[in-house]
Design a protein around this motif. Sequence first.
Motif, mmCIF file in Angstrom:
data_model
loop_
_atom_site.group_PDB
_atom_site.id
_atom_site.type_symbol
_atom_site.label_atom_id
_atom_site.label_comp_id
_atom_site.label_asym_id
_atom_site.label_seq_id
_atom_site.Cartn_x
_atom_site.Cartn_y
_atom_site.Cartn_z
ATOM 1 N N ILE A 154 0.859 -1.194 0.000
ATOM 2 C CA ILE A 154 0.000 0.000 0.000
ATOM 3 C C ILE A 154 0.893 1.241 0.000
ATOM 4 C CG2 ILE A 154 -1.731 1.328 1.283
ATOM 5 C CD1 ILE A 154 -2.797 -1.284 2.422
ATOM 6 N N GLN A 155 0.552 2.221 -0.828
ATOM 7 C CA GLN A 155 1.301 3.465 -0.899
ATOM 8 C C GLN A 155 1.075 4.303 0.356
ATOM 9 O OE1 GLN A 155 3.410 4.921 -3.503
ATOM 10 N NE2 GLN A 155 3.821 6.224 -1.730
ATOM 11 N N ASP A 156 2.161 4.692 1.002
ATOM 12 C CA ASP A 156 2.118 5.565 2.170
ATOM 13 C C ASP A 156 2.435 6.999 1.723
ATOM 14 O OD1 ASP A 156 2.074 6.355 4.884
ATOM 15 O OD2 ASP A 156 4.229 6.095 5.056
ATOM 16 N N VAL A 157 2.152 7.992 2.584
ATOM 17 C CA VAL A 157 2.494 9.378 2.239
ATOM 18 C C VAL A 157 3.395 10.035 3.280
ATOM 19 C CG1 VAL A 157 0.433 9.721 0.829
ATOM 20 C CG2 VAL A 157 0.374 10.332 3.247
ATOM 21 N N GLY A 158 3.864 9.253 4.254
ATOM 22 C CA GLY A 158 4.874 9.760 5.172
ATOM 23 C C GLY A 158 4.372 10.605 6.318
ATOM 24 N N ALA A 159 3.069 10.533 6.627
ATOM 25 C CA ALA A 159 2.504 11.279 7.760
ATOM 26 C C ALA A 159 1.986 10.276 8.784
ATOM 27 C CB ALA A 159 1.371 12.188 7.308
ATOM 28 N N ARG A 160 2.355 10.469 10.035
ATOM 29 C CA ARG A 160 2.077 9.503 11.093
ATOM 30 C C ARG A 160 0.595 9.173 11.254
ATOM 31 N NH1 ARG A 160 0.809 12.321 15.690
ATOM 32 N NH2 ARG A 160 2.919 13.038 16.115
ATOM 33 N N PHE A 161 -0.292 10.129 11.003
ATOM 34 C CA PHE A 161 -1.713 9.855 11.200
ATOM 35 C C PHE A 161 -2.377 9.199 9.993
ATOM 36 C CE2 PHE A 161 -1.276 13.958 9.382
ATOM 37 C CZ PHE A 161 -0.842 14.881 10.331
ATOM 38 N N TYR A 162 -1.618 8.846 8.965
ATOM 39 C CA TYR A 162 -2.149 8.091 7.833
ATOM 40 C C TYR A 162 -2.341 6.648 8.293
ATOM 41 C CZ TYR A 162 -2.909 8.119 2.749
ATOM 42 O OH TYR A 162 -3.471 8.109 1.493
ATOM 43 N N THR A 163 -3.577 6.155 8.276
ATOM 44 C CA THR A 163 -3.911 4.948 9.038
ATOM 45 C C THR A 163 -3.351 3.647 8.467
ATOM 46 O OG1 THR A 163 -6.034 4.691 7.876
ATOM 47 C CG2 THR A 163 -6.036 5.987 9.915
ATOM 48 N N TYR A 164 -2.775 3.679 7.268
ATOM 49 C CA TYR A 164 -2.217 2.445 6.714
ATOM 50 C C TYR A 164 -1.055 1.916 7.556
ATOM 51 C CZ TYR A 164 -4.972 3.894 2.656
ATOM 52 O OH TYR A 164 -6.001 4.285 1.829
ATOM 53 N N LEU A 165 -0.370 2.807 8.263
ATOM 54 C CA LEU A 165 0.697 2.383 9.173
ATOM 55 C C LEU A 165 0.139 1.512 10.292
ATOM 56 C CD1 LEU A 165 2.650 5.746 9.600
ATOM 57 C CD2 LEU A 165 3.317 3.793 8.180
ATOM 58 N N SER A 166 -0.998 1.928 10.844
ATOM 59 C CA SER A 166 -1.614 1.171 11.929
ATOM 60 C C SER A 166 -2.152 -0.166 11.422
ATOM 61 C CB SER A 166 -2.737 1.989 12.577
ATOM 62 O OG SER A 166 -2.206 3.160 13.176
ATOM 63 N N LYS A 205 -1.794 7.593 22.415
ATOM 64 C CA LYS A 205 -1.660 6.548 21.401
ATOM 65 C C LYS A 205 -3.041 6.177 20.865
ATOM 66 C CE LYS A 205 -0.025 1.880 21.577
ATOM 67 N NZ LYS A 205 0.787 0.908 22.311
ATOM 68 N N SER A 206 -3.172 6.058 19.547
ATOM 69 C CA SER A 206 -4.461 5.740 18.932
ATOM 70 C C SER A 206 -4.227 5.209 17.532
ATOM 71 C CB SER A 206 -5.345 6.985 18.866
ATOM 72 O OG SER A 206 -4.869 7.872 17.859
ATOM 73 N N PHE A 207 -5.300 4.919 16.810
ATOM 74 C CA PHE A 207 -5.175 4.404 15.451
ATOM 75 C C PHE A 207 -4.569 5.428 14.497
ATOM 76 C CE2 PHE A 207 -6.887 2.519 11.429
ATOM 77 C CZ PHE A 207 -6.335 1.254 11.580
ATOM 78 N N VAL A 208 -4.590 6.722 14.870
ATOM 79 C CA VAL A 208 -3.936 7.744 14.056
ATOM 80 C C VAL A 208 -2.562 8.104 14.625
ATOM 81 C CG1 VAL A 208 -6.018 8.728 13.037
ATOM 82 C CG2 VAL A 208 -5.216 9.583 15.256
ATOM 83 N N GLY A 209 -2.040 7.230 15.475
ATOM 84 C CA GLY A 209 -0.712 7.431 16.033
ATOM 85 C C GLY A 209 -0.375 6.348 17.030
ATOM 86 N N LEU A 210 0.061 5.191 16.536
ATOM 87 C CA LEU A 210 0.319 4.053 17.421
ATOM 88 C C LEU A 210 1.722 4.050 18.007
ATOM 89 C CD1 LEU A 210 -1.234 0.845 15.748
ATOM 90 C CD2 LEU A 210 -1.895 1.917 17.903
ATOM 91 N N HIS A 211 2.633 4.791 17.381
ATOM 92 C CA HIS A 211 4.045 4.643 17.732
ATOM 93 C C HIS A 211 4.668 5.968 18.161
ATOM 94 C CE1 HIS A 211 3.068 1.742 14.363
ATOM 95 N NE2 HIS A 211 3.218 0.962 15.423
ATOM 96 N N PRO A 212 5.745 5.925 18.949
ATOM 97 C CA PRO A 212 6.415 7.158 19.398
ATOM 98 C C PRO A 212 7.282 7.750 18.297
ATOM 99 C CG PRO A 212 7.550 5.233 20.285
ATOM 100 C CD PRO A 212 6.336 4.713 19.552
ATOM 101 N N VAL A 213 6.606 8.295 17.287
ATOM 102 C CA VAL A 213 7.304 8.902 16.145
ATOM 103 C C VAL A 213 6.737 10.299 15.910
ATOM 104 C CG1 VAL A 213 7.669 6.620 15.101
ATOM 105 C CG2 VAL A 213 5.712 8.011 14.379
ATOM 106 N N PRO A 214 7.470 11.163 15.202
ATOM 107 C CA PRO A 214 6.952 12.500 14.878
ATOM 108 C C PRO A 214 5.902 12.450 13.779
ATOM 109 C CG PRO A 214 9.113 12.201 13.907
ATOM 110 C CD PRO A 214 8.860 10.976 14.738
ATOM 111 N N ILE A 215 5.244 13.566 13.536
ATOM 112 C CA ILE A 215 4.214 13.630 12.485
ATOM 113 C C ILE A 215 4.788 13.228 11.136
ATOM 114 C CG2 ILE A 215 2.788 15.239 11.135
ATOM 115 C CD1 ILE A 215 2.104 16.671 13.732
ATOM 116 N N VAL A 216 5.988 13.716 10.825
ATOM 117 C CA VAL A 216 6.671 13.354 9.575
ATOM 118 C C VAL A 216 7.956 12.632 9.954
ATOM 119 C CG1 VAL A 216 7.573 14.203 7.377
ATOM 120 C CG2 VAL A 216 5.719 15.428 8.502
ATOM 121 N N TYR A 217 8.118 11.395 9.506
ATOM 122 C CA TYR A 217 9.181 10.521 10.017
ATOM 123 C C TYR A 217 10.254 10.178 8.996
ATOM 124 C CZ TYR A 217 5.447 7.693 8.098
ATOM 125 O OH TYR A 217 4.443 7.224 7.289
#
Length: 413
Positions: A154-166, A205-217
Amino acid sequence: MKTHKLLSRILLIVFSFSLLALSCKNSNKNKNFKLTTDERKTENIIVAANQTEKYLELLKGKNIAVAVNNTSVIFKNDSINSFEHLVDSLLSLEIKIKKMFAPEHGVRGIVNGGKKIENGLDEKTGLEVVSLYGDNYKPNKEQLKNIDLVLFDIQDVGARFYTYLSTMHYIMEACAENNIPVIVLDRPNPNGHYIDGPIVEPQFKSFVGLHPVPIVYGMTIGEYAKMINGEKWLKNKVQCDLTVIPLQNYTHNSTYTPPLRPSPNLPNDISINLYPSLCLFEGTNVSCGRGTETPLQMFGSPFLNKDKYTFSFIPQPNFGANNPKNKNQICFGLDLSKEKRLSSLNLNWLINAYHATDDKDQFFSRTEFFNKLAGTDKLKKQIEEGLTFDQIKANWQDDLIAFKKIREKYLIY
């Protein structure tokens, strides 16, 4: 004679409307496609999905589940103009795909953001579709029964709250618990050229931010998967059997525009680049253009000072938003569609909008969601206290330095 002229006019009008309808149909058909401004750079990057020689043997003879959406494609004839969906390609090669895991927006990428995805069958292939954005985010044991391997592309866009990471996190976790290998086919990060923003604090921590990372990682989704695994961020610190198929000819400074829109409200490279800076407006009463033809390229609300914010728009239901914020109301704000490419977050738009609103008590209308998007409650408090963006940004620099040391361990490019 008059009747003949009237009939001719009627036919002309009908023909004109037919052409208009055909034009709109073709426009909608190509709505998800956009070439980059630098075709050479985009075409020179070889996505992992195209490197079938590196993963086909790992799939043969196994029962496969795939986590895919509309961006999961193989480019044909070395051109981003021609492509085939990964699932169609694998099925034609007699790979035994048993089911498709659906993230937010669905396996075809057309469902509005935040809307529940239902289990069912894929209309095109007839394959079982298991929703990971409905009753459960994580595949359960029954949904993984008789599956030998999960393929994630799946294509990601590099923003922590993009839910494909979760979604990827929970797939990895479920597979680790059930001894099922995961293969991630890597794709470029269009915002991979910088790192910025506050780090997620544990209580937010939530589905729009599961990990201790910045908004743009500043990592590809393959590198991010390695970090999830290596840092033991999965439940009970389990680790999955993970394989990342890397990109070719990619660096974090590569300019890359996904040829297919990654989600309904990211139609082009401008919106993708602005997304990390504008998405925080989702936790306020300010619209960031959902319900217009140029979402995530503007912001505005009925409550901003129209003398200061002279640009206006009216959100209305459309392809990307059935019920957009401030629907059918005139919103005053800024048009950002001509902004230069960002290489850091710009929260001045958010800060200035707060100070220009007529009713500050209602600005953070979705405080809990805003704090989840930010990953902290400090940002809201700092804005309300009148801190400048430079003062706010200084507060997260030590955390960014610590994150970069973690990130460095998992870089492929």
